[in-house]
Motif scaffolding. Structure first.
Motif, PDB file in Angstrom:
ATOM      1  N   TYR A 387       3.418  15.237  24.116  1.00 27.87           N
ATOM      2  CA  TYR A 387       4.298  15.343  25.289  1.00 27.87           C
ATOM      3  C   TYR A 387       5.763  15.447  24.866  1.00 27.87           C
ATOM      4  N   ILE A 388       6.176  14.515  23.989  1.00 29.97           N
ATOM      5  CA  ILE A 388       7.579  14.510  23.550  1.00 29.97           C
ATOM      6  C   ILE A 388       7.839  15.698  22.615  1.00 29.97           C
ATOM      7  N   GLY A 389       6.868  16.003  21.734  1.00 33.77           N
ATOM      8  CA  GLY A 389       7.022  17.107  20.788  1.00 33.77           C
ATOM      9  C   GLY A 389       7.126  18.444  21.484  1.00 33.77           C
ATOM     10  N   ALA A 390       6.394  18.625  22.599  1.00 33.30           N
ATOM     11  CA  ALA A 390       6.440  19.899  23.337  1.00 33.30           C
ATOM     12  C   ALA A 390       7.847  20.179  23.853  1.00 33.30           C
ATOM     13  N   LYS A 391       8.512  19.113  24.311  1.00 33.27           N
ATOM     14  CA  LYS A 391       9.886  19.275  24.806  1.00 33.27           C
ATOM     15  C   LYS A 391      10.826  19.676  23.669  1.00 33.27           C
ATOM     16  N   LYS A 392      10.595  19.087  22.498  1.00 27.93           N
ATOM     17  CA  LYS A 392      11.455  19.400  21.358  1.00 27.93           C
ATOM     18  C   LYS A 392      11.199  20.816  20.839  1.00 27.93           C
ATOM     19  N   ILE A 393       9.943  21.255  20.924  1.00 29.02           N
ATOM     20  CA  ILE A 393       9.628  22.642  20.541  1.00 29.02           C
ATOM     21  C   ILE A 393      10.321  23.612  21.486  1.00 29.02           C
ATOM     22  N   ASP A 394      10.279  23.267  22.779  1.00 28.70           N
ATOM     23  CA  ASP A 394      10.929  24.101  23.791  1.00 28.70           C
ATOM     24  C   ASP A 394      12.437  24.169  23.566  1.00 28.70           C
ATOM     25  N   ALA A 395      12.998  23.020  23.097  1.00 28.82           N
ATOM     26  CA  ALA A 395      14.449  22.980  22.837  1.00 28.82           C
ATOM     27  C   ALA A 395      14.793  23.632  21.508  1.00 28.82           C
ATOM     28  N   GLY A 396      13.765  23.949  20.700  1.00 25.38           N
ATOM     29  CA  GLY A 396      13.987  24.624  19.425  1.00 25.38           C
ATOM     30  C   GLY A 396      14.361  23.698  18.283  1.00 25.38           C
ATOM     31  N   THR A 397      14.212  22.353  18.463  1.00 26.90           N
ATOM     32  CA  THR A 397      14.608  21.410  17.402  1.00 26.90           C
ATOM     33  C   THR A 397      13.501  21.187  16.377  1.00 26.90           C
ATOM     34  N   ILE A 398      12.252  21.438  16.753  1.00 30.70           N
ATOM     35  CA  ILE A 398      11.159  21.350  15.782  1.00 30.70           C
ATOM     36  C   ILE A 398      10.200  22.514  15.999  1.00 30.70           C
ATOM     37  N   GLN A 399       9.333  22.738  15.019  1.00 28.74           N
ATOM     38  CA  GLN A 399       8.344  23.807  15.127  1.00 28.74           C
ATOM     39  C   GLN A 399       6.953  23.215  15.384  1.00 28.74           C
ATOM     40  N   ILE A 400       6.039  24.101  15.729  1.00 32.87           N
ATOM     41  CA  ILE A 400       4.674  23.656  16.053  1.00 32.87           C
ATOM     42  C   ILE A 400       4.007  22.999  14.839  1.00 32.87           C
ATOM     43  N   GLY A 401       4.161  23.616  13.668  1.00 38.01           N
ATOM     44  CA  GLY A 401       3.553  23.065  12.453  1.00 38.01           C
ATOM     45  C   GLY A 401       4.104  21.694  12.110  1.00 38.01           C
ATOM     46  N   THR A 402       5.401  21.513  12.320  1.00 42.14           N
ATOM     47  CA  THR A 402       6.033  20.210  12.066  1.00 42.14           C
ATOM     48  C   THR A 402       5.446  19.147  12.976  1.00 42.14           C
ATOM     49  N   LEU A 403       5.217  19.526  14.251  1.00 39.51           N
ATOM     50  CA  LEU A 403       4.603  18.588  15.201  1.00 39.51           C
ATOM     51  C   LEU A 403       3.181  18.241  14.770  1.00 39.51           C
ATOM     52  N   MET A 404       2.448  19.255  14.328  1.00 40.41           N
ATOM     53  CA  MET A 404       1.077  19.019  13.870  1.00 40.41           C
ATOM     54  C   MET A 404       1.056  18.062  12.672  1.00 40.41           C
ATOM     55  N   ALA A 405       1.988  18.274  11.737  1.00 40.53           N
ATOM     56  CA  ALA A 405       2.077  17.407  10.562  1.00 40.53           C
ATOM     57  C   ALA A 405       2.435  15.983  10.968  1.00 40.53           C
ATOM     58  N   PHE A 406       3.360  15.859  11.932  1.00 44.25           N
ATOM     59  CA  PHE A 406       3.765  14.528  12.397  1.00 44.25           C
ATOM     60  C   PHE A 406       2.585  13.794  13.031  1.00 44.25           C
ATOM     61  N   ILE A 407       1.786  14.523  13.806  1.00 41.25           N
ATOM     62  CA  ILE A 407       0.594  13.909  14.423  1.00 41.25           C
ATOM     63  C   ILE A 407      -0.365  13.413  13.329  1.00 41.25           C
ATOM     64  N   GLN A 408      -0.569  14.257  12.316  1.00 40.03           N
ATOM     65  CA  GLN A 408      -1.490  13.870  11.232  1.00 40.03           C
ATOM     66  C   GLN A 408      -0.969  12.656  10.470  1.00 40.03           C
ATOM     67  N   TYR A 409       0.332  12.636  10.177  1.00 39.24           N
ATOM     68  CA  TYR A 409       0.902  11.489   9.460  1.00 39.24           C
ATOM     69  C   TYR A 409       0.843  10.221  10.320  1.00 39.24           C
ATOM     70  N   THR A 410       1.068  10.403  11.606  1.00 40.32           N
ATOM     71  CA  THR A 410       0.989   9.250  12.513  1.00 40.32           C
ATOM     72  C   THR A 410      -0.430   8.685  12.544  1.00 40.32           C
ATOM     73  N   MET A 411      -1.416   9.584  12.606  1.00 39.93           N
ATOM     74  CA  MET A 411      -2.811   9.134  12.595  1.00 39.93           C
ATOM     75  C   MET A 411      -3.153   8.428  11.279  1.00 39.93           C
ATOM     76  N   GLN A 412      -2.592   8.940  10.172  1.00 49.36           N
ATOM     77  CA  GLN A 412      -2.819   8.295   8.878  1.00 49.36           C
ATOM     78  C   GLN A 412      -2.235   6.882   8.860  1.00 49.36           C
ATOM     79  N   ILE A 413      -1.046   6.732   9.448  1.00 49.93           N
ATOM     80  CA  ILE A 413      -0.412   5.404   9.509  1.00 49.93           C
ATOM     81  C   ILE A 413      -1.233   4.459  10.373  1.00 49.93           C
ATOM     82  N   ILE A 414      -1.645   4.948  11.554  1.00 50.47           N
ATOM     83  CA  ILE A 414      -2.439   4.104  12.460  1.00 50.47           C
ATOM     84  C   ILE A 414      -3.784   3.756  11.831  1.00 50.47           C
ATOM     85  N   MET A 415      -4.420   4.756  11.187  1.00 50.45           N
ATOM     86  CA  MET A 415      -5.704   4.506  10.531  1.00 50.45           C
ATOM     87  C   MET A 415      -5.553   3.496   9.397  1.00 50.45           C
ATOM     88  N   SER A 416      -4.420   3.551   8.702  1.00 60.48           N
ATOM     89  CA  SER A 416      -4.172   2.583   7.627  1.00 60.48           C
ATOM     90  C   SER A 416      -4.105   1.171   8.193  1.00 60.48           C
TER      91      SER A 416
END
Length: 709
Positions: A387-416
Motif C-alpha cells: 500500500y505504502i510502496g505503491a504510493k511511492k512508486i506513483d511518486a517516482g521515489t522507488i521502483q517496482i523491483g526495489t519494492l519487491m526486494a524490500f518485501i522479501q527482506y522484510t519477510m526474511q527479518i520477520i521469519m528470523s
C-alpha cells in the motif's frame, strides 16, 4: 549443567564449521532479493541499462551535454570518451571513475531531456552557452521555476530520467537494446541460479553436520548417564527413581538432541539472516513498518514464554509419573490379575495419563496460537508495504523491483524473529531436560573409589572381619545394624539367619559395598574394604541375590556373565554343581537356548539355579548367597549344597537363609534380631544358648527332627 555442556567441547571444530557455513548460506539468501530487484528494475524496466553513463553517444549530443557543465567537468567527461566516426565510445573505467562520471552527466541529461520534451527544435538551435542564455531569457518566470524544480527532484528519480536519456541515445545510433536486455536478464539469472545452488548445497552440508553432531552428542550423553548410573547406590536410586532415570535417558536426551539440531541450524542462522536483511534496508523510508512488526512479535513471544514456561517442567514430571505407574503395572501384572485388581490399576494409569494430557493440551494450545498469529502478521505487513510502496512508486521515489526486494527482506527479518520465537519456546523445554540430565551427573555418589587404593593382589584370600559395624539408611532415624562384629575365615561357611527385617540382606550387601558402613569397618584380608579398588573387590565376590536376575541372551551367555571368555567345560561344571544341567538338557538348543527379557521363560527355581551357576563359573574368593536357595525343593537344595561344598574349600562362603535345613551344617551361624547379633556358633551351640535361633528352628521342624538330624 556444566558437566553436560562440557561434552560439546569435543565437537568445537564441527560447530565452528557449521557457523561458517551458515554465514555463507545467509549471504547467499540475502543476495537473491537484490538480484530479483535488478532483473525487474534494470532488466525489464531499463532494458538492461544499469546507469546513466552511455557507452556510446553521438558527437553532437555529448557536446550539447557539455554546454550544461562547467569547463572542468566538460574536460573530464570528454577525457573518458574516445571519438570514432562521429560517435564517442566510453573507455574502460574503474567503478569509482564511472560513479563520478555519472554525477557529472546527470543534471545535463535532465536539462536536455526536459528541453526535448518541451521543444525539440529549440534544442537543436543551442550550439553554445551564449545560445543557452538566450534561450533561458525567453522563458517566462513560470517555466524558469519549473526548470529549477525539475533539477531538485529525488536522486533516484534523476537516475531514471538519466537512463531514459541513454535509452534515447542508443535508439539514435541503432544500438540493439533487445540484446542488451536479454543478455542482462540471462546473466543475472545465471548468477541467481548459481547462488541458489550454492546456498542449497551449503544447507545440505549444514543439515548433515548438525544432525551428526547432535546424534553423537546424544550418544555420548546416554553413554555417560549409564556409566554414572552404574555407580549409583541405593541412596541415589531413592533420590532419582528408576522410572525417572528411564525418562531422562530417553525422552530428555531426545529433546536435547532435537534442540541442539535446531540451535545450530536455526538459532544461529536466524540472527545472521535478520541482521543481514536489516542492514540491507536500514536506510529505507519504510523502516517504521519493520519496527511495528518486530515489536508485535517480541510482545507475543514474551507473553507465550511467561505463560508456558512453568508448564514445561510439569510435563516432564508427569511423564515420569506415567512411566512409574506403567512400570509398576508391568512388573506386578501377575499379582494384579490374581487379585482381580485390573480395573483399579487401569484407573490409576488413566489418572496419570489424563493429568499429562491436560498439561500437554494447555501447552499445545498456546503453541498453536503462534503460527496463525505470525501468518496473519506477515500478510498484514506485506499488504501495508504494498500500500505504502505503491504510493511511492506513483511518486517516482522507488521502483517496482526495489519494492519487491524490500518485501522479501522484510519477510526474511520477520521469519528470523519467528524462528527465534519458536526456538524460545523450545529453549525452556530443553533447559529443563538439560537440568534433569545435569542432576544425574552432579549427583554425588555415596560409594566412591578410594583416593589411595590399597593393593592386596588381584586374587583375595577371602578372610572377612566385621569390626563394630553400624549402618543406617540415609533417610532413616535409627540404625539398621548395630555393633556387628564377627569373622568369616577362608574355607569356612558362615550362615546368617534371623527374622524378617532383622538386617540379614543389609549386612551382606555391605561386603560388596552396595552401601557403606556408617560406623565401624569391614576388613578383607586385614584391609578396610573402603581402601580397596571397587573393581577388585567385586571381582573377587560371587554374589547371588535373593531374586534371581537373568539377562536377554542365551543360557551360556548368562552363566558366563562375569567373564569375558566363554569356557564351555567350566560352564558345564557350573551347571552340574548348581543342579541346572538337568533342565538345560531338556531344552532343544541346550546351552544356546534363549532367555527372554527378565527370564520369563524359565521358572523361579531354574532362574535361581542359573544365578548360582553364574557365581560358581566366576570362581571367586568370596561367595555370597542372599537367600538364594529359597525357590529350590529340599532335595535340590541338599544336592546343590553338597556339590558346592567341594568347590568352595578355598573360598569364604556367606549364606543368608530362612530355612534351618540350609544352615545346619555351616561352620558358624550368626543370628540377627532387630539389627543386632544375638548369637554366634554352630547349630548345636545355638540350640542350647540362643533362644531366638531355637524359636526359628522349632517353628520349621520339631525338636525330634532336629535331634535326629
Amino acid at each position: 549443567m556444566k558437566t553436560v555442556l562440557k561434552y560439546l567441547k569435543r565437537h568445537t571444530i564441527t560447530i565452528i564449521l557449521v557457523i561458517l557455513f551458515l554465514f555463507i548460506q545467509a549471504m547467499c539468501d540475502l543476495a537473491l532479493p537484490d538480484y530479483t530487484s535488478k532483473i525487474v528494475d534494470v532488466g525489464i524496466s531499463q532494458n538492461g541499462i544499469e546507469d546513466n553513463v552511455p557507452k556510446n553517444i553521438l558527437k553532437d549530443d555529448l557536446e550539447k551535454l557539455m554546454i550544461f557543465m562547467n569547463e572542468e567537468d566538460a574536460d573530464t567527461v570528454k577525457e573518458k570518451y574516445e571519438l570514432k566516426e562521429n560517435i564517442y565510445e566510453l573507455k574502460e573505467l574503474k567503478e569509482e571513475e564511472k560513479e563520478q562520471l555519472s554525477k557529472k552527466l546527470i543534471d545535463p541529461e535532465l536539462i536536455v531531456l526536459m528541453i526535448e520534451m518541451k521543444d525539440k527544435e529549440l534544442l537543436n538551435k543551442i550550439n553554445s552557452k551564449e545560445d543557452l542564455f538566450k534561450l533561458l531569457s525567453t522563458l517566462n518566470i513560470e517555466n524558469q521555476s519549473s526548470a529549477t524544480q525539475y533539477l531538485n527532484i529525488d536522486e533516484k528519480l534523476k537516475i531514471q530520467y538519466g537512463i531514459n536519456y541513454v535509452k534515447n541515445e542508443y535508439q539514435k545510433i541503432n544500438f540493439d537494446l533487445s540484446k542488451t536486455q536479454n543478455d542482462y536478464i540471462a546473466n543475472t539469472g545465471i548468477k541467481m541460479l548459481s547462488i541458489a545452488l550454492l546456498g542449497t548445497m551449503i544447507a545440505i552440508i549444514v543439515s548433515y553436520l548438525t544432525s551428526r553432531l547432535a546424534a553423537k552428542f546424544a550418544q555420548t550423553l546416554r553413554k555417560e548417564v549409564v556409566e554414572k548410573v552404574m555407580n549409583f547406590g541405593n541412596k541415589e536410586f531413592k533420590e532419582i527413581s528408576t522410572a525417572s532415570l528411564i525418562t531422562r535417558s530417553t525422552n530428555d536426551i531426545n529433546r536435547i538432541q532435537m534442540f541442539l539440531t535446531m540451535l545450530l541450524r536455526i538459532m544461529i542462522f536466524a540472527p545472521i539472516m535478520g541482521i543481514g536483511a536489516l542492514l540491507k534496508v536500514i536506510n529505507n523510508e519504510m523502516n517504521f513498518i519493520l519496527i511495528i512488526a518486530v515489536s508485535i512479535i517480541l510482545v507475543l513471544v514474551i507473553i507465550l514464554f511467561t505463560v508456558a514456561m512453568p508448564k514445561f517442567k510439569l510435563v516432564q514430571e508427569l511423564i515420569d509419573k506415567v512411566n512409574l505407574v506403567f512400570r509398576e503395572i508391568l512388573n506386578g501384572l501377575p499379582v494384579i490379575r490374581s487379585f482381580a485388581n485390573e480395573t483399579h490399576e487401569e484407573e490409576r494409569f488413566d489418572e496419570a495419563n489424563k493429568n499429562l494430557k491436560k498439561v500437554n493440551l494447555f501447552v499445545d494450545r498456546i503453541m498453536t496460537l503462534m503460527m496463525p498469529t505470525m501468518t496473519f502478521l506477515m500478510n498484514f505487513i506485506c499488504i501495508l508495504i504494498v500500500y505504502i510502496g505503491a504510493k511511492k512508486i506513483d511518486a517516482g521515489t522507488i521502483q517496482i523491483g526495489t519494492l519487491m526486494a524490500f518485501i522479501q527482506y522484510t519477510m526474511q527479518i520477520i521469519m528470523s524473529f519467528l524462528m527465534i520465537s519458536m526456538m524460545s519456546i523450545m529453549i525452556p523445554r530443553a533447559w529443563i531436560s538439560l537440568k534433569r540430565i545435569g542432576e544425574i551427573f552432579d549427583k554425588k555418589i555415596s560409594v566412591e573409589e578410594p583416593e589411595i587404593i590399597n593393593d592386596i593382589g588381584k586374587k583375595f584370600k577371602g578372610n572377612i572381619e566385621f569390626k563394630d559395624v553400624y549402618f543406617r539408611y540415609h533417610d532413616a532415624d535409627e540404625d539398621v545394624l548395630e555393633n556387628i562384629s564377627f569373622k568369616a575365615e577362608r574355607g569356612t561357611t558362615t550362615a546368617i539367619i534371623g527374622g524378617t527385617g532383622s538386617g540379614k540382606s543389609t549386612l551382606i550387601n555391605l561386603i560388596p559395598r552396595f552401601f557403606d558402613v556408617t560406623g565401624g569397618k569391614i576388613l578383607i584380608d586385614g584391609v578396610d574394604i573402603r581402601n580397596l579398588s571397587l573393581f577388585d573387590l567385586r571381582e573377587n565376590i560371587g554374589y547371588v541375590p535373593q531374586k534371581g536376575v537373568l539377562f536377554t541372551g542365551t543360557i551360556e551367555e548368562n552363566i558366563a556373565f562375569g567373564k569375558e571368555k566363554i569356557n564351555k567345560e567350566q560352564i558345564k561344571l557350573a551347571s552340574e554343581i548348581s543342579q541346572s544341567e538337568e533342565f538345560i538338557k531338556e531344552k532343544e538348543k541346550k546351552y544356546k537356548s534363549e532367555i527372554s527379557q527378565g527370564g520369563t521363560n524359565v521358572s523361579g527355581g531354574q532362574k535361581q539355579r542359573l544365578s548360582i551357576a553364574r557365581a560358581i563359573y566366576k570362581n571367586p574368593s568370596i561367595y555370597i548367597f542372599d537367600d538364594s536357595f529359597s525357590a529350590l525343593d529340599f532335595k535340590t537344595d541338599k544336592n546343590l549344597r553338597t556339590a558346592l561344598k567341594k568347590i568352595t574349600k578355598e573360598s569364604t562362603v556367606l549364606i543368608v537363609a530362612q530355612r534351618i535345613s540350609t544352615v545346619l551344617n555351616a561352620d558358624q551361624i550368626i543370628v540377627l534380631d532387630e539389627g543386632k547379633i544375638v548369637g554366634i556358633g554352630t547349630h548345636k551351640d545355638l540350640m542350647k544358648n540362643c533362644e531366638v535361633y531355637k524359636e526359628i528352628a522349632l517353628s520349621q521342624v520339631t525338636e525330634e527332627e532336629l535331634n535326629g538330624k
